[in-house]
Scaffold this motif. Structure first.
Motif, PDB file in Angstrom:
ATOM      1  N   ARG B 253       0.823  -1.219   0.000  1.00 27.19           N
ATOM      2  CA  ARG B 253       0.000   0.000   0.000  1.00 27.19           C
ATOM      3  C   ARG B 253       0.852   1.263   0.000  1.00 27.19           C
ATOM      4  NH1 ARG B 253      -3.282  -2.971   3.598  1.00 27.19           N
ATOM      5  NH2 ARG B 253      -2.175  -2.123   5.381  1.00 27.19           N
ATOM      6  N   HIS B 254       2.029   1.203   0.680  1.00 29.18           N
ATOM      7  CA  HIS B 254       2.875   2.393   0.825  1.00 29.18           C
ATOM      8  C   HIS B 254       4.336   2.037   0.514  1.00 29.18           C
ATOM      9  CE1 HIS B 254      -0.591   3.978   3.074  1.00 29.18           C
ATOM     10  NE2 HIS B 254      -0.534   2.890   3.808  1.00 29.18           N
ATOM     11  N   ASP B 256       6.891   3.443  -1.048  1.00 24.79           N
ATOM     12  CA  ASP B 256       7.968   4.418  -0.840  1.00 24.79           C
ATOM     13  C   ASP B 256       8.292   4.560   0.645  1.00 24.79           C
ATOM     14  OD1 ASP B 256       7.728   4.758  -3.511  1.00 24.79           O
ATOM     15  OD2 ASP B 256       6.897   6.790  -3.424  1.00 24.79           O
ATOM     16  N   ILE B 257       7.239   4.763   1.426  1.00 21.06           N
ATOM     17  CA  ILE B 257       7.433   4.975   2.865  1.00 21.06           C
ATOM     18  C   ILE B 257       8.118   3.759   3.479  1.00 21.06           C
ATOM     19  CG2 ILE B 257       6.256   5.389   5.058  1.00 21.06           C
ATOM     20  CD1 ILE B 257       3.855   6.483   3.342  1.00 21.06           C
ATOM     21  N   PHE B 260      11.834   3.210   2.913  1.00 18.49           N
ATOM     22  CA  PHE B 260      12.683   4.026   3.784  1.00 18.49           C
ATOM     23  C   PHE B 260      12.716   3.467   5.207  1.00 18.49           C
ATOM     24  CE2 PHE B 260      11.710   7.544   0.634  1.00 18.49           C
ATOM     25  CZ  PHE B 260      13.007   7.654   0.168  1.00 18.49           C
ATOM     26  N   VAL B 261      11.564   2.986   5.666  1.00 20.86           N
ATOM     27  CA  VAL B 261      11.504   2.395   7.016  1.00 20.86           C
ATOM     28  C   VAL B 261      12.445   1.189   7.087  1.00 20.86           C
ATOM     29  CG1 VAL B 261       9.994   1.117   8.601  1.00 20.86           C
ATOM     30  CG2 VAL B 261       9.201   3.268   7.580  1.00 20.86           C
TER      31      VAL B 261
END
Lengths: 384, 384
Positions: B253-254, B256-257, B260-261
């Protein structure tokens, strides 16, 4: 004759702290206001006084307008100007005479901002200015900015610098150019209160809606979906400077890790603005969008925890709202302050009441506010 | 004649969940053991039985060795081999006959692993095997792996496949090649219990010390600093598969985020191993290193929260330890399970006692364990 102004508070939806290190942050207005009423008085009325009543703190200050006039050594500019060192000294002398109780000494800078804005915009006419605010002070909801915006708006509304329909019934918005003027003056007030404000708070209060900001660049946008937030004030005072410094120190100790953390936050802000701007209805329903926003809030909160800016009271709010399957994140500096909880459209009022009463029983203060609404507004009373 | 084996449990220091998506994770042994005692019996002793006593659950199983021999249709390999479908059926028949209480039916796969390892390594000699474990089951501390490692070690110790000094007093380690053999057999046992284990748990239990792993590659290392951890078992059972799937869905769902995490977690694991490997004394004191590790733990916990794998009980442990200024993070799958709290060298015993008693009053189970110690060890009793 009376003119009223109201200016909304603000919340940071995503990106606090990371914005200092180059990430995008998103701020929005909340329908919680500072209200200002300005009434000019005639010398016979009230001994030629400039009066300021701060209703929430039950404080009232007054100065003979002649004293105020004498205090300023040079002609004041009627266009937005920073308060010079000389003028700041003159204002300090006017404020030092007041008997502000020790516990409320923090208000002195707000009184100074008032004197600067009033004298610059309105000159030295006798008047009574009454301020009431629904916003808690120093809780990160932009109370000082909305104070400055509401003052600047009320003072400018009675000048020829702006053009407003004085016969309008009810709340009235400024045109774009006038709004710019209000915002610039409010920023000068903020500088007196905060030294080096970012300008975000007064801009959000003046313009309303949603603003994303990155490296000093602001982007205005209008949300295409209504969002209701529960704002919980933990009432724990924060030391914003120390919190910001703490994140910077952590960044120096762990540059690689923190760079990824900040990048993750940047992506969260970008994804959030994309959702808020997307047309409604589109392929996602409001509920699906709300679920996405909740997930973004949860992720941002985790990243803020990894920056070390959470606090036991914030965790208490998180736990309480999680019991009701609601997503929360701190807003602003952290270390106390306020926590946001998204209230989805389909959430029942009974659940909201339960959450609020549970949070209030912890000693917290709760507001429910729609976000992204109008900015500063003016209301000319029937007697204007 | 009796031989004893003990194999440590494991914790994941950093990188759980993110490791599934390509980040580095760091695991370490904990000085909390599964103990196995193997005693060969003569037919006259005990009717030609193979006995397994699971002391912690007060369960005892036995099979006539002739039945065990009959069960296996083909000759068993004495080198580490996966249990074939045919052999698995034979084992299932031996286990199905047992009266395992419904509540403990999860132990059946452990009994199967025992039968496979014993028959493969020791053949069909009558014996009594007693297992006691200090490790909670299913709490993410590698109890099943240490069970398999201790069994494989005890069984191999009495064969010619390994060379050990049977006259050695006290605990004795395996040589490198023998350890590899123990570990391979243990992995075969783990496969019976878990289907598709990663091999990390049995490797940490066999080799001890610290292992970093990334994309299936393991790197062994020895810590240059002693670390003491408080391990708090919330006793909340987790659904590891669902938690792992939840993170993967969030990743979809995310993207890109989450990328990075995961990168932030990878950097945390790398920084941690650099600290653990750095010579002591070097430019940083033990206390400075501990503070860095605490910060890495706090950051990793925040990132795990942003993956959505925390749990109310985990937050309770975090809050409790935070009151004493101690840093904690979940370890393993999250959603309950265990929480790690670093106990700094200079922390007073009084504080530790207070924290432990407060956590235990919440219904949690606490262990204090040094980490990164020896792997599996053998002890030949005086009567060997």
């Amino acid at each position: 004759m009376e003119v009223k102004a109201r200016a909304p508070g603000k919340i940071i939806l995503t990106g606090e702290h990371a914005v200092v290190h180059g990430s995008t942050a998103v701020a929005t207005s909340i329908a919680v206001y500072t209200n200002v009423s300005l009434r000019f008085t005639t010398p016979s009325d009230d001994e030629d006084l400039l009066k300021l009543q701060l209703k929430d703190t039950a404080l009232e200050f007054s100065w003979p307008v002649s004293k105020v006039r004498e205090a300023f050594p040079a002609q004041l500019s009627s266009t937005p100007t920073s308060c010079s060192v000389e003028n700041a000294k003159a204002i300090a002398a006017l404020v030092d005479h007041l008997s502000i109780p020790e516990a409320k000494i923090g208000l002195a800078s707000g009184v100074s901002a008032f004197l600067w804005l009033y004298s610059s915009i309105q000159g030295f006419k006798p008047a009574t200015v009454v301020v009431t605010s629904e916003l808690p002070l120093g809780a990160g909801l932009g109370s000082s900015a909305s104070f400055c915006v509401a003052l600047a708006a009320a003072f400018l509304a009675c000048t020829d610098s702006v053009s407003l329909d004085v016969n309008h019934q009810g709340w009235l918005s400024f045109g774009e150019k006038d709004l710019e003027l209000v915002n610039k003056w409010a920023f000068e007030g903020e500088k007196i209160i905060h030294g080096k404000p970012s300008g975000i708070d007064n801009t959000v209060s003046a313009y309303g809606n949603i603003i994303s900001f990155k490296s000093g660049n602001l982007t205005y946008m209008k949300s295409n979906m209504p969002l209701k937030m529960l704002i919980t004030n933990t009432k724990v005072g924060r030391n914003t400077k120390a919190l910001v410094a703490g994140v910077s120190e952590r960044m120096l100790r762990h540059p690689d890790i923190m760079a990824f953390v900040f990048s993750a936050v940047d992506s969260i802000s970008k994804e959030l603005t994309a959702i808020l701007k997307s047309p409604t209805p589109d392929e996602l329903t409001i509920t699906e969008k709300e679920e996405k926003i909740e997930e973004l809030m949860e992720m941002n909160q985790g990243l803020l925890q990894s920056m070390g800016v959470s606090h036991a009271t914030i965790e208490t709010v998180l736990r309480t709202t999680l019991k009701y399957k609601l997503a929360s994140k701190l807003t602003g500096a952290g270390g106390g302050g306020c926590v946001l909880t998204l209230l989805p459209t389909l959430l029942s009022g009974t659940v909201v009441d339960k959450v609020v009463s549970e949070l209030e029983s912890c000693g917290f203060q709760c507001f429910i506010a729609t976000i992204g609404g109008a900015g500063v507004e003016i209301n000319f009373g029937p007697s204007y």
